[in-house]
Design an enzyme around this catalytic site. Structure first.
Site, PDB file in Angstrom:
ATOM      1  N   ASP A 200       0.835  -1.204   0.000  1.00  0.00           N
ATOM      2  CA  ASP A 200       0.000   0.000   0.000  1.00  0.00           C
ATOM      3  C   ASP A 200       0.865   1.247   0.000  1.00  0.00           C
ATOM      4  O   ASP A 200       2.061   1.214   0.294  1.00  0.00           O
ATOM      5  CB  ASP A 200      -1.040  -0.016   1.120  1.00  0.00           C
ATOM      6  CG  ASP A 200      -0.458   0.265   2.498  1.00  0.00           C
ATOM      7  OD1 ASP A 200       0.758   0.475   2.613  1.00  0.00           O
ATOM      8  OD2 ASP A 200      -1.228   0.275   3.462  1.00  0.00           O
ATOM      9  N   ILE A 201       0.239   2.350  -0.378  1.00  0.00           N
ATOM     10  CA  ILE A 201       0.955   3.622  -0.532  1.00  0.00           C
ATOM     11  C   ILE A 201       1.179   4.240   0.838  1.00  0.00           C
ATOM     12  O   ILE A 201       0.244   4.382   1.627  1.00  0.00           O
ATOM     13  CB  ILE A 201       0.154   4.570  -1.438  1.00  0.00           C
ATOM     14  CG1 ILE A 201      -0.030   3.925  -2.820  1.00  0.00           C
ATOM     15  CG2 ILE A 201       0.857   5.916  -1.571  1.00  0.00           C
ATOM     16  CD1 ILE A 201      -1.023   4.632  -3.701  1.00  0.00           C
ATOM     17  N   ASN A 208      -4.517  13.107   0.719  1.00  0.00           N
ATOM     18  CA  ASN A 208      -5.911  13.554   0.751  1.00  0.00           C
ATOM     19  C   ASN A 208      -6.099  14.766   1.661  1.00  0.00           C
ATOM     20  O   ASN A 208      -6.807  15.714   1.320  1.00  0.00           O
ATOM     21  CB  ASN A 208      -6.823  12.409   1.224  1.00  0.00           C
ATOM     22  CG  ASN A 208      -7.009  11.339   0.158  1.00  0.00           C
ATOM     23  OD1 ASN A 208      -7.005  11.640  -1.030  1.00  0.00           O
ATOM     24  ND2 ASN A 208      -7.153  10.097   0.576  1.00  0.00           N
ATOM     25  N   HIS A 213      -8.972  14.987  -2.072  1.00  0.00           N
ATOM     26  CA  HIS A 213      -9.203  13.626  -2.563  1.00  0.00           C
ATOM     27  C   HIS A 213      -8.885  13.480  -4.049  1.00  0.00           C
ATOM     28  O   HIS A 213      -8.514  12.400  -4.517  1.00  0.00           O
ATOM     29  CB  HIS A 213     -10.655  13.220  -2.301  1.00  0.00           C
ATOM     30  CG  HIS A 213     -10.924  12.922  -0.856  1.00  0.00           C
ATOM     31  ND1 HIS A 213     -10.570  11.736  -0.260  1.00  0.00           N
ATOM     32  CD2 HIS A 213     -11.492  13.681   0.121  1.00  0.00           C
ATOM     33  CE1 HIS A 213     -10.917  11.762   1.014  1.00  0.00           C
ATOM     34  NE2 HIS A 213     -11.479  12.931   1.269  1.00  0.00           N
ATOM     35  N   ASP A 217      -6.652  10.493  -5.757  1.00  0.00           N
ATOM     36  CA  ASP A 217      -6.991   9.686  -6.927  1.00  0.00           C
ATOM     37  C   ASP A 217      -5.871   9.740  -7.966  1.00  0.00           C
ATOM     38  O   ASP A 217      -5.562   8.741  -8.625  1.00  0.00           O
ATOM     39  CB  ASP A 217      -8.291  10.182  -7.561  1.00  0.00           C
ATOM     40  CG  ASP A 217      -9.510   9.822  -6.730  1.00  0.00           C
ATOM     41  OD1 ASP A 217      -9.365   9.033  -5.772  1.00  0.00           O
ATOM     42  OD2 ASP A 217     -10.603  10.339  -7.027  1.00  0.00           O
ATOM     43  N   GLU A 243      -5.990   2.407  -0.674  1.00  0.00           N
ATOM     44  CA  GLU A 243      -4.665   2.525  -1.286  1.00  0.00           C
ATOM     45  C   GLU A 243      -3.884   1.216  -1.204  1.00  0.00           C
ATOM     46  O   GLU A 243      -2.664   1.196  -1.404  1.00  0.00           O
ATOM     47  CB  GLU A 243      -3.870   3.641  -0.598  1.00  0.00           C
ATOM     48  CG  GLU A 243      -3.412   3.350   0.830  1.00  0.00           C
ATOM     49  CD  GLU A 243      -4.464   3.613   1.895  1.00  0.00           C
ATOM     50  OE1 GLU A 243      -4.085   3.721   3.073  1.00  0.00           O
ATOM     51  OE2 GLU A 243      -5.666   3.703   1.561  1.00  0.00           O
TER      52      GLU A 243
END
Length: 328
Positions: A200-201, A208, A213, A217, A243
């Site tokens: 995951d990031i 965000n 947001h 994205d 994520e």
């Protein structure tokens, strides 16, 4: 639908389409509850779920496909009936002509013989014309059903795909991970390593919070594009949630597995985003990885838990790193 003894109706198809897509959690929760209680979902309950969570637009595609399919089948059945009638008529003519010829004893009965030949010729030509016409109709029906199949395949692909990243979605992962584990366990020899990679990031919430947001994205799309460039042909990649992502793949050695994961990690670490209107400040992107090697007769839930635990260790040890789940 087959697993839970639910007929393939437009309403049931629409419900399961949305279930796999995962964009209506309340529908998923209610259907899970009904299945857990009854091991199926009756038509009445399915209709109630549809009326509560969906609308006629959700039903339109499947209603259209269903109507076209059954209409095509009905037409083929009608055409078969007509073809059989012509075949029976031709067979009758053949039998009658044979009987008539068997009764001829006079060598001078030319006209009678010519009459039989003319009838047979006419019937034969008519039969050939009907056969060509029937062949044309069958070709048309084949193309109709082929188009319907492609339409359903497209809808299934949409149902299995996360629209933001283009990766498979969580619903598809939940189905595939069971098959991934089962197939590996059924092999007589294990010459390769079956691996689940979760990543995951790092600090995604900050993108965000600081940028909005929309920027989050953008980060997901950038990472997805980069990972797609590096993914193995035999590997499958999924957006597990938010994520977080998963990759299932096979490797010859642990070194190959580590090299592949590190290849992706380093490429992600080259990415960065800027705040709109700010050309000076860049925010670097990185990801943490947890790897779990599948052992025979391990189920998907256990494999995910092990990979997730390795990912957690990577996070707690500083992020932007890879950890392998220990055997337990």
């Amino acid at each position: 639908m087959v697993k839970y003894r639910m007929p393939v109706t437009p309403i049931n198809y629409a419900i399961w389409y949305c279930y796999i897509q995962g964009n209506k959690p309340s529908l998923n929760a209610e259907l899970d509850h009904v299945i857990a209680q009854q091991q199926t979902c009756t038509q009445d309950r399915a209709k109630a779920i549809f009326d509560k969570h969906l609308n006629k637009d959700d039903l339109a595609l499947f209603q259209d496909v269903s109507e076209k399919f059954y209409s095509t089948i009905d037409q083929v059945q009608q055409d078969l009936g007509i073809a059989l009638e012509h075949s029976k008529s031709f067979t009758t003519t053949l039998v009658d002509s044979q009987n008539e010829l068997n009764l001829i004893t006079d060598i001078s009965s030319y006209n009678q013989v010519l009459g039989c030949v003319e009838r047979l010729t006419d019937e034969s030509i008519a039969m050939q014309n009907h056969a060509r016409e029937f062949q044309t109709k069958l070709a048309f029906a084949y193309n109709e059903i082929k188009d319907l199949k492609e339409a359903l395949n497209v809808s299934k692909k949409v149902a299995d795909t996360d629209p933001l990243t283009g990766f498979y979605n969580r619903g598809k992962f939940d189905l595939d991970i069971t098959d991934f584990c089962k197939k590996y366990s059924e092999q007589n020899q294990h010459t390769s390593l079956a691996v689940l990679i979760m990543f995951d990031i790092d600090h995604f919430k900050r993108f965000n919070d600081d940028f909005g947001h929309q920027k989050g994205d953008e980060v997901l799309k950038l990472v997805a594009k980069k990972v797609k460039e590096k993914i193995k042909e035999t590997a499958k990649i999924y957006r597990y949630g938010g994520e977080e992502f998963c990759i299932t793949a096979y490797f010859d050695t642990i070194n190959d597995m580590m090299a592949f994961a590190d290849y992706i990690r380093l490429d992600i670490a080259k990415l960065a985003v800027r705040k709109k209107g700010d050309t000076n400040t860049k925010r670097a992107i990185s990801a943490s990885f947890g790897l779990a090697i599948l052992r025979p007769f391990t189920n998907g839930t256990v494999l995910v838990e092990r990979a997730n635990r390795a990912l957690y260790i990577a996070k707690t040890h500083g992020r932007n790193r890879i950890e392998i789940a220990p055997d337990v």
